[in-house]
Design a protein around this motif. Structure first.
Motif, short mmCIF file in Angstrom:
data_model
loop_
_atom_site.label_atom_id
_atom_site.label_comp_id
_atom_site.label_asym_id
_atom_site.label_seq_id
_atom_site.Cartn_x
_atom_site.Cartn_y
_atom_site.Cartn_z
N ILE A 30 0.85 -1.21 0.00
CA ILE A 30 0.00 0.00 0.00
C ILE A 30 0.88 1.25 0.00
N TYR A 31 1.87 1.26 0.87
CA TYR A 31 2.77 2.42 0.98
C TYR A 31 3.50 2.66 -0.34
N LEU A 32 4.06 1.59 -0.92
CA LEU A 32 4.84 1.73 -2.15
C LEU A 32 3.96 2.12 -3.34
N THR A 33 2.76 1.56 -3.41
CA THR A 33 1.85 1.88 -4.50
C THR A 33 1.48 3.37 -4.48
N LEU A 49 -3.30 -13.38 2.39
CA LEU A 49 -3.49 -12.71 1.11
C LEU A 49 -4.89 -12.10 1.01
N LYS A 50 -5.87 -12.79 1.55
CA LYS A 50 -7.23 -12.24 1.55
C LYS A 50 -7.29 -10.95 2.38
N LYS A 51 -6.57 -10.96 3.52
CA LYS A 51 -6.51 -9.76 4.36
C LYS A 51 -5.84 -8.61 3.61
N ALA A 52 -4.77 -8.94 2.87
CA ALA A 52 -4.08 -7.92 2.07
C ALA A 52 -5.02 -7.35 1.01
N ILE A 53 -5.74 -8.23 0.32
CA ILE A 53 -6.68 -7.78 -0.73
C ILE A 53 -7.76 -6.88 -0.13
N ASP A 54 -8.26 -7.25 1.05
CA ASP A 54 -9.25 -6.41 1.73
C ASP A 54 -8.66 -5.03 2.06
N PHE A 56 -6.22 -3.54 0.43
CA PHE A 56 -6.05 -2.81 -0.84
C PHE A 56 -7.37 -2.16 -1.25
N LYS A 57 -8.47 -2.89 -1.06
CA LYS A 57 -9.79 -2.36 -1.43
C LYS A 57 -10.15 -1.14 -0.58
N ILE A 63 -3.70 -3.70 -6.79
CA ILE A 63 -2.37 -4.28 -6.60
C ILE A 63 -2.44 -5.75 -6.97
N ASP A 64 -1.52 -6.18 -7.83
CA ASP A 64 -1.50 -7.58 -8.25
C ASP A 64 -1.19 -8.49 -7.06
N THR A 65 -1.93 -9.60 -6.96
CA THR A 65 -1.68 -10.56 -5.88
C THR A 65 -1.57 -11.96 -6.46
N ILE A 66 -0.71 -12.78 -5.83
CA ILE A 66 -0.54 -14.18 -6.25
C ILE A 66 -0.45 -15.05 -5.00
N LEU A 67 -1.29 -16.05 -4.92
CA LEU A 67 -1.22 -17.04 -3.85
C LEU A 67 -0.23 -18.11 -4.29
N THR A 68 0.94 -18.12 -3.67
CA THR A 68 1.99 -19.04 -4.10
C THR A 68 3.04 -19.21 -3.02
N ASP A 69 3.85 -20.22 -3.19
CA ASP A 69 4.97 -20.49 -2.30
C ASP A 69 6.20 -19.79 -2.85
N GLY A 70 6.65 -18.74 -2.17
CA GLY A 70 7.86 -18.02 -2.60
C GLY A 70 7.67 -17.33 -3.94
N LEU A 71 8.58 -17.66 -4.88
CA LEU A 71 8.52 -17.04 -6.21
C LEU A 71 7.96 -17.99 -7.26
#
Length: 204
Positions: A30-33, A49-54, A56-57, A63-71
């Motif tokens: 959020i800060y960087l965006t 990730l759901k908390k992050a998306i909430d 962002f809203k 902000i692009d989000t990806i549910l994943t392990d690492g990279l």
């Protein structure tokens, strides 16, 4: 307002896009965006990730989000800075097991010496090191950029570019406590910590 650790990480970003690995609740993104830096926020935890998306809203930010392990499953662009913080050294090493040429901003919860050695061995130099005390816990935040440089053992243990007396005193206190607990018959181990204590006192 970001806490000091995340603010320090943000201050080291010099590119226009980042991949924030383990974004947690997305406050850094959020800060960087808001600073016009494009963020890709990833996390292994669906709940986080759901908390992050909430979050962002709430700020009406895309902000692009990806549910994943690492990279894994992350398309990394040449201009991306990869940020990994709030994880243990071995987890970070596991994430960085692929060939990349990006700037890295890394903050491990433990074993910073091992992390320095590993990333330098990937073809990086240590460009910036910052120390932050937060909730009585010390964090070393390191920016790595591509390059080749020889470092000494002390560089890996203490840090080659950091010049912060608060950090040196923090390490000094830590090593003195360790030394007190080492039995006298472990002479080599005691001498090792005595050497580090002597070095830190010189730097202070």
């Amino acid at each position: 307002m970001l806490k000091k650790r995340l603010l320090t990480i943000a201050s080291l970003v010099s590119t226009k896009s980042v991949v924030d690995v383990g974004c947690d609740h997305g406050y850094l993104d959020i800060y960087l965006t808001k600073k016009n830096i494009h963020c890709t926020a990833t996390d292994i935890s669906e709940k986080s990730l759901k908390k992050a998306i909430d979050n962002f809203k709430k700020y009406n930010l895309k902000i692009d989000t990806i549910l994943t392990d690492g990279l894994n499953n992350v398309s990394i662009k040449k201009e991306d800075t990869i940020i990994i913080s709030g994880m243990g050294c071995d987890t970070i090493i596991k994430i960085l097991n692929k060939k990349m040429n990006n700037d890295l901003i890394i903050s491990s919860n433990n074993n910073t010496e091992k992390l320095r050695r590993y990333i330098v061995n990937l073809g990086y130099i240590i460009a910036v090191e910052k120390f932050v005390l937060e909730n009585n816990k010390g964090y070393v935040i390191i920016k790595f950029v591509k390059g080749n440089k020889k470092y000494t053992d002390l560089d890996y243990i203490i840090g080659p570019v950091i010049d912060d007396k608060v950090y040196f005193n923090y390490l000094l206190s830590k090593y003195e406590k360790i030394l007190k607990k080492i039995p006298n018959f472990y002479l080599n181990k005691r001498n090792y910590y005595k050497m580090l204590i002597k070095e830190l006192k010189k730097r202070i």
